[in-house]
Design a protein around this motif. Sequence first.
Motif, PDB file in Angstrom:
ATOM      1  N   GLU A 178      81.869  27.661  64.358  1.00 24.15           N
ATOM      2  CA  GLU A 178      81.291  26.492  64.971  1.00 24.15           C
ATOM      3  C   GLU A 178      82.078  26.278  66.223  1.00 24.15           C
ATOM      4  O   GLU A 178      81.396  25.921  67.275  1.00 24.15           O
ATOM      5  CB  GLU A 178      81.449  25.264  64.123  1.00 24.15           C
ATOM      6  CG  GLU A 178      80.080  25.033  62.969  1.00 24.15           C
ATOM      7  CD  GLU A 178      80.551  26.158  61.698  1.00 24.15           C
ATOM      8  OE1 GLU A 178      81.530  26.868  61.942  1.00 24.15           O
ATOM      9  OE2 GLU A 178      79.714  26.152  61.065  1.00 24.15           O
ATOM     10  N   ARG A 179      83.685  26.255  66.077  1.00 26.48           N
ATOM     11  CA  ARG A 179      84.567  26.243  67.250  1.00 26.48           C
ATOM     12  C   ARG A 179      83.947  27.231  68.355  1.00 26.48           C
ATOM     13  O   ARG A 179      83.802  26.776  69.503  1.00 26.48           O
ATOM     14  CB  ARG A 179      85.816  26.419  66.770  1.00 26.48           C
ATOM     15  CG  ARG A 179      86.224  25.266  65.807  1.00 26.48           C
ATOM     16  CD  ARG A 179      87.703  25.563  65.483  1.00 26.48           C
ATOM     17  NE  ARG A 179      88.132  24.822  64.404  1.00 26.48           N
ATOM     18  CZ  ARG A 179      88.406  25.124  63.085  1.00 26.48           C
ATOM     19  NH1 ARG A 179      88.430  26.642  62.969  1.00 26.48           N
ATOM     20  NH2 ARG A 179      88.601  24.519  62.234  1.00 26.48           N
ATOM     21  N   PHE A 182      80.686  26.261  69.804  1.00 27.58           N
ATOM     22  CA  PHE A 182      80.929  24.900  70.785  1.00 27.58           C
ATOM     23  C   PHE A 182      81.488  25.196  72.328  1.00 27.58           C
ATOM     24  O   PHE A 182      80.998  24.732  73.272  1.00 27.58           O
ATOM     25  CB  PHE A 182      81.349  23.772  70.306  1.00 27.58           C
ATOM     26  CG  PHE A 182      81.786  22.667  71.037  1.00 27.58           C
ATOM     27  CD1 PHE A 182      81.001  21.747  71.308  1.00 27.58           C
ATOM     28  CD2 PHE A 182      83.224  22.459  71.083  1.00 27.58           C
ATOM     29  CE1 PHE A 182      81.403  20.727  71.891  1.00 27.58           C
ATOM     30  CE2 PHE A 182      83.602  21.157  71.958  1.00 27.58           C
ATOM     31  CZ  PHE A 182      82.695  20.483  72.623  1.00 27.58           C
ATOM     32  N   THR A 185      79.418  27.349  74.433  1.00 26.76           N
ATOM     33  CA  THR A 185      78.177  26.328  75.105  1.00 26.76           C
ATOM     34  C   THR A 185      78.876  25.525  76.087  1.00 26.76           C
ATOM     35  O   THR A 185      78.117  25.326  77.131  1.00 26.76           O
ATOM     36  CB  THR A 185      77.588  25.494  73.972  1.00 26.76           C
ATOM     37  OG1 THR A 185      77.185  26.355  73.082  1.00 26.76           O
ATOM     38  CG2 THR A 185      76.625  24.615  74.488  1.00 26.76           C
ATOM     39  N   GLN A 186      80.020  24.931  75.966  1.00 30.67           N
ATOM     40  CA  GLN A 186      80.363  24.097  77.258  1.00 30.67           C
ATOM     41  C   GLN A 186      81.071  24.818  78.178  1.00 30.67           C
ATOM     42  O   GLN A 186      80.898  24.238  79.294  1.00 30.67           O
ATOM     43  CB  GLN A 186      81.808  23.124  76.266  1.00 30.67           C
ATOM     44  CG  GLN A 186      81.345  22.414  75.362  1.00 30.67           C
ATOM     45  CD  GLN A 186      80.309  21.243  75.642  1.00 30.67           C
ATOM     46  OE1 GLN A 186      79.080  21.257  74.989  1.00 30.67           O
ATOM     47  NE2 GLN A 186      80.364  20.359  76.637  1.00 30.67           N
ATOM     48  N   ILE A 187      81.539  26.086  78.029  1.00 28.27           N
ATOM     49  CA  ILE A 187      82.268  26.616  78.988  1.00 28.27           C
ATOM     50  C   ILE A 187      80.757  27.140  79.960  1.00 28.27           C
ATOM     51  O   ILE A 187      80.997  27.232  81.277  1.00 28.27           O
ATOM     52  CB  ILE A 187      82.742  28.054  78.781  1.00 28.27           C
ATOM     53  CG1 ILE A 187      84.015  27.468  77.699  1.00 28.27           C
ATOM     54  CG2 ILE A 187      83.167  28.723  79.903  1.00 28.27           C
ATOM     55  CD1 ILE A 187      85.245  27.122  78.943  1.00 28.27           C
TER      56      ILE A 187
END
Lengths: 197, 197
Positions: A178-179, A182, A185-187
């Motif tokens: 999950e980390r 996430f 996705t954000q980067i």
Amino acid sequence: MSAIAKRRERERAQRHQLIITAARELAEAEGWEAVTTRRLAERVEYSQPVLYSHFNGKGAILRAVAIEGFGELGARLRRARLATPEPPEALHAVCRAYLEFAAEQPALYQAMFVLPTDVKFAHAETPPPLRAAFAEFVSCFRSDNLRRELFAEVTWSALHGIAALSDSGRIPPDGQAERLDFLVTQIAGTPGGPAPL
Amino acid sequence: MSAIAKRRERERAQRHQLIITAARELAEAEGWEAVTTRRLAERVEYSQPVLYSHFNGKGAILRAVAIEGFGELGARLRRARLATPEPPEALHAVCRAYLEFAAEQPALYQAMFVLPTDVKFAHAETPPPLRAAFAEFVSCFRSDNLRRELFAEVTWSALHGIAALSDSGRIPPDGQAERLDFLVTQIAGTPGGPAPL
DNA sequence: ACATAATGTCTAGCGCTGCTAGGGTGATGT
DNA sequence: ACATCACCCTAGCAGCGCTAGACATTATGT
């Protein structure tokens, strides 16, 4: 140089590698605090001073292990990237490969990125294997991205944070996927400019 | 309890704190490898065994320093957040405060987040100051964000990566502001859902 | 007020660490 | 066969975390 001298040099090189491998295995099996010069000497079946005829001290052995690790990490990241042609998934694959490397060989990872070292990072004397490993992160971003290096640096830092906190028991080992999702996705998002990948 | 016993208990508590402070100052001045029980005893002007009448060993002293640090870090993050009413800038301010804390007191930061420890993180026995510090990160995200904890965890990990690599000389000390800006911008972005802040 | 008990601190030492000086052994080249 | 040299090991140093036991000093009971 005589054949005898050549043979001796060959044997010496083998013993050099033997020391590095023994240190690495011992660290992986029992942690770096168990890697003492006495135990290491016993493991390679020589006396302590032999270690010092190959390395300047314990720190130099650790450094040699770390540099070996940089080569292996770079190769692993490259494989992950090349096996994933689509850029967005390439970043994901490379990041996952990084975390797997850190989790599978925690002692090696510590030697590379946690324990005090005199290896130069982002510097003229930076070992080529280390430069190559970092370049794999950079390659995940579009070549027309003027801030690729910054992107790569922060991505690497974030992965290191996850790896280090996880290894030292400061975040739970579960939920790494999950980390990772996430983070990637954000980067890969585009809050302030063109698509980075 | 007699007044005499009270006085002794008071003096004992003072000495307890004196040891913690001395360890912390010595570590900050010369690094944790210079914090030996002998030097620490000399600094507090008692013999070595006195240290062991207060702490179970060197590790317990380190642990006490770390917990003191958690309290200070939490207070600092809270101040940064409350001084910045707008949510997007709050996250930025909290993250900046975190990196400043790590950069200003590197030895303390190491005791908290780098050196081996038996402090429990994300666990029932987690020290309250540590929980409070983590909660500051969580508070930066909208309360209707179902993945606040994940957001906070990854944010914290990324900051730790930057702080740790920077402190150990593995990324250049310059450019921290750019890394911080980039990280916060990406974390605050909305690639896969509603606005997190 | 004195002997006893309890508390607190220190000296000394154990087994370990990284590291090194010096001697002795065995192979090498003449 | 002998001298030379390269190699490796034994032994030891200073410092590490930690602890047992002796020594004062202080509090308690008669």
